[in-house]
Design a protein around this motif. Structure first.
Motif, PDB file in Angstrom:
ATOM      1  N   VAL A 191      51.080 119.350  22.523  1.00 11.04           N
ATOM      2  CA  VAL A 191      52.601 119.481  22.233  1.00 11.04           C
ATOM      3  C   VAL A 191      53.301 118.340  22.573  1.00 11.04           C
ATOM      4  N   HIS A 192      54.261 118.072  21.500  1.00  9.46           N
ATOM      5  CA  HIS A 192      55.309 116.960  21.634  1.00  9.46           C
ATOM      6  C   HIS A 192      56.660 117.692  21.968  1.00  9.46           C
ATOM      7  N   LEU A 193      56.923 117.808  23.028  1.00  5.27           N
ATOM      8  CA  LEU A 193      58.202 118.400  23.785  1.00  5.27           C
ATOM      9  C   LEU A 193      59.335 117.508  23.615  1.00  5.27           C
TER      10      LEU A 193
ATOM     11  N   ALA B 262      61.975 126.013  26.128  1.00  9.16           N
ATOM     12  CA  ALA B 262      61.569 127.013  27.318  1.00  9.16           C
ATOM     13  C   ALA B 262      60.618 128.119  27.011  1.00  9.16           C
ATOM     14  N   GLU B 263      60.799 128.721  25.805  1.00  5.04           N
ATOM     15  CA  GLU B 263      60.046 129.789  25.481  1.00  5.04           C
ATOM     16  C   GLU B 263      58.378 129.401  25.188  1.00  5.04           C
TER      17      GLU B 263
ATOM     18  N   LEU C 200      61.123 116.198  32.611  1.00  5.72           N
ATOM     19  CA  LEU C 200      60.166 116.411  33.492  1.00  5.72           C
ATOM     20  C   LEU C 200      60.115 117.722  34.458  1.00  5.72           C
ATOM     21  N   ALA C 201      61.488 117.652  34.835  1.00 13.83           N
ATOM     22  CA  ALA C 201      61.768 118.862  35.604  1.00 13.83           C
ATOM     23  C   ALA C 201      61.856 120.092  34.765  1.00 13.83           C
ATOM     24  N   PHE C 202      62.528 120.056  33.507  1.00 13.41           N
ATOM     25  CA  PHE C 202      62.662 120.965  32.812  1.00 13.41           C
ATOM     26  C   PHE C 202      61.088 121.662  32.349  1.00 13.41           C
TER      27      PHE C 202
END
Length: 263
Positions: A184-186, A208-209, A246-248
């Motif tokens: 995954v590339h977020l 988020a989903e 990163l926190a997300f």
């Protein structure tokens, strides 16, 4: 959770390792591009060892600006990316579909990727791209196409910024990839014709989903933050953006708490 070395641009590959170590990323994905260090396996190994940051994936040089990196022959590029991954302990090579003008390469691409995947334990994860747009016109720049789920590949990469640019449902695309989704590339996006790579949570994509789904299905691939920080005012602002990303990711990728207290 890994940091793409492209996420610190215009800083260099070495800076990405330093940032990943400071912020506590689990590893990095090396974007092989015009920075000589990104092309140098021994230099990358030293950076990984010095900072205690493993290299989890290698992004093959598939961009317009990397047409002469590691040869002008696209198969040589993939062979060198595979060799780099094997030598550096990475388990994934990210690859884009060919450009339409790479006619022979495009004709052989699907079968060729399968052949290469059969020769190694490294996963070749083909990434979704997007149609290029100029004013109100679309240009189909990739062949067989920008949506890899139209073809049969062993592994896929889903990129949410690219999904935004192509104006498709990222969750539906991930569903089509199924258990072949390996990487995954977020990044976020707003649906602009420009590939934005926003910090997750700052656009309209279901970042988020998707992370919640991955957490609930035992996903064993890598989630890589591939975001654009080139407009950050200074290195401190860039680092704050990457810490936020990163926190997300940690928040939404964490398994849901069990209300019954059984796990």
């Amino acid at each position: 959770m890994a940091l793409s070395t492209a996420s610190v641009y215009p800083e260099n590959t070495a800076a990405a390792f330093e940032t990943a170590a400071r912020l506590g990323y689990d590893g990095v994905e090396v974007m092989v591009w015009t920075d000589p260090v990104s092309q140098d396996i021994e230099a990358l190994r030293r950076l990984s060892d010095d900072h205690g940051v493993p290299i989890l994936a290698v992004h093959a040089p598939c961009l317009l600006i990397t047409q002469r990196v590691w040869s002008t022959d696209p198969w040589t590029k993939l062979e060198r990316a595979r060799a780099a991954a094997e030598k550096l302990g990475a388990d994934t090579v990210v690859v884009h579909p060919p450009f339409r003008w790479q006619r022979q390469y495009a004709r052989e691409f699907v079968q060729g990727v399968w052949r290469m995947a059969d020769e190694t334990d490294v996963r070749f994860a083909v990434e979704n791209m997007y149609p290029w747009r100029y004013r109100d016109r679309e240009v189909l720049a990739y062949a067989p196409g920008w949506d890899p789920t139209d073809e049969d590949y062993r592994h896929y990469t889903v990129d949410l910024s690219h999904a935004a640019t192509s104006r498709v449902d990222a969750l539906a695309m991930a569903d089509r990839m199924g258990d072949r989704l390996a990487h995954v590339h977020l990044a976020d996006g707003s649906g602009s014709a420009k590939d934005e790579h926003l910090i997750p949570g700052r656009g309209s994509q279901p970042c988020a989903e998707l992370l919640g789904r991955l957490a609930g299905t035992g996903f064993d691939g890598h989630v890589v933050l591939e975001v654009n920080t080139r407009r950050a005012a200074d290195p401190a602002a860039r680092e704050a953006d990457l810490a936020e990303a990163l926190a997300f990711t940690r928040l939404h990728l964490a398994p849901a708490a069990d209300p019954g207290g059984t796990r």
